[in-house]
Design a protein around this motif. Structure first.
Motif: not given
Length: 393
Positions: A33-44
């Motif tokens: 279902e749809k989601k609310k986020v502030r951000s999506i980030y990737l950490k390597i």
């Protein structure tokens, strides 16, 4: 109501990379279902950690000291959507795909798992959700420090070690026991045979029931807190057995030991731990006598010595080295296959705390297939690895 996230590496299902290589992949987010986020980030991330506990004193004076060390090698954050200070965003239900890339530095040390520490690399996707705890998804990958054994010329030279020992009975010393061990060179890669020539001149009155050849890994863990302290771990990673030698007799033995999946020698790339290897040869003396033994240091790399192979075989190995992706097709030279990527034997660390969210990861190391055998054989053919086996304590 479910949220699934998968991190895939491009053309690299094993997740095995060399230092200096470009790491690319995709993040596949699947929402019911749809989601609310502030951000999506990737950490390597890439980090080395060590930790161990020392107990001192007794009773009311008993105390424990925890020694630990940490060194960061890689810490790259890429925002796939939004930003740290941005407002709310809405992600539609279904599958959303993001691409990412990261150039791995040349100086990265190889992945490593030990009893008191590790070097680990991972990718972590974080869903920064307003008014809720963050949701995280992590996958680990292996890094192999590119080590060309040909860069150290002395590794291509034959190496020899020898000892003279005496046995005692009621303060009476026996005639000498002499043992020498030689190997054609001292640089190897996983999958390669170490061909040992063992010469024994047993002029004593004690029988040698058998010989044991061991490959040992010596790791030093270096703490920073509460102060600098070094803890060593000597681990036997492989053993093979050979015949013995009767008293007042002499002769030559041939034993071969194949290098298993192991990380390259690491003496200069980490301030938290170092790793080196040695071959130990032990002669099992009958009765209660002390067993004579000697050691020969070897270096483990990722690109084999030219001296170890005829030129066509070496070129084939070099052309299919790990500078290409793990699934790249082999070069059509002598039909020599590229290395397989095999898991090392896992050693469960004695660590916890902040590492509890990271599952223990078995790194994969390249294992070279040296078949067909070189057309120019070694001086003498080695005997089978288990030609004679005795219990050696």
């Amino acid at each position: 109501m479910s949220t699934n996230c998968e991190i895939r590496f491009d053309n690299n299902p094993n997740g095995t990379f060399t230092s200096g290589q470009m790491l690319t992949g995709k993040v596949i987010l699947n929402l019911s279902e749809k989601k609310k986020v502030r951000s999506i980030y990737l950490k390597i991330e890439g980090v080395a950690k060590c930790s161990w506990v020392v107990t001192k004193g007794a009773g009311n004076r008993r105390r424990t000291i925890t020694y630990s060390g940490k060194e960061d090698y890689l810490n790259q954050t890429t925002y796939l959507m939004g930003s740290a200070s941005g407002g709310q965003l809405e992600i539609a239900a279904g599958i959303t795909t993001f691409s990412f890339a990261c150039m791995l530095p040349e100086a990265l040390p190889s992945s490593f798992e030990g009893k008191y520490g590790h070097i680990r690399y991972s990718c972590k996707v974080v869903l920064d959700r307003p008014l809720k705890s963050d949701k995280e998804f992590r996958t680990s990958f292996s890094v192999i420090k590119s080590e060309d054994l040909n860069a150290i010329s002395m590794l291509a030279m034959p190496t020899k070690s020898e000892i003279v020992r005496y046995f005692y009975c009621c303060c009476i010393r026996s005639k000498p026991f002499f043992m020498s061990v030689s190997i054609p060179f001292s640089g190897y890669v996983p999958g390669q045979k170490v061909d040992l020539t063992i010469f024994i001149n047993n002029q004593s009155n004690v029988n040698i029931d058998g010989t044991k050849v061991s490959l040992e890994r010596n790791t030093q863990y270096i703490s920073q807190n509460p102060r600098k302290k070094v803890r060593s771990e000597l681990l036997t990673v492989k053993e093979v057995y050979g015949t013995g030698m009767l008293k007042s007799a002499s002769g030559e033995l041939k034993i071969s030991l194949v290098i298993p999946p192991l990380s390259p020698t690491n003496l200069n790339y980490s301030r938290v731990m170092t790793t080196c290897y040695q071959i130990r040869v032990l002669a099992k003396a009958s009765g209660a006598h002390k067993n004579p033994h000697l050691t020969i240091p070897i270096r483990i790399g990722s690109i084999p010595l030219r001296a170890a192979l005829p030129l066509p075989h070496f070129n084939a190995i070099l052309n299919t080295s790990m500078t290409t992706q793990a699934t790249a097709p082999p070069m059509a030279v002598q039909d020599l296959p590229p290395p397989s990527y095999e898991e090392a034997v896992s050693i469960r660390p004695e660590m916890g705390g902040e590492d509890a969210d990271v599952s223990i990861f078995n790194p994969r190391y390249p294992v070279w297939n040296f078949s067909p055998a070189p057309s120019a054989p070694l001086a003498t053919e080695s005997a089978p690895e288990t030609s004679f086996k005795v219990p050696l304590n």
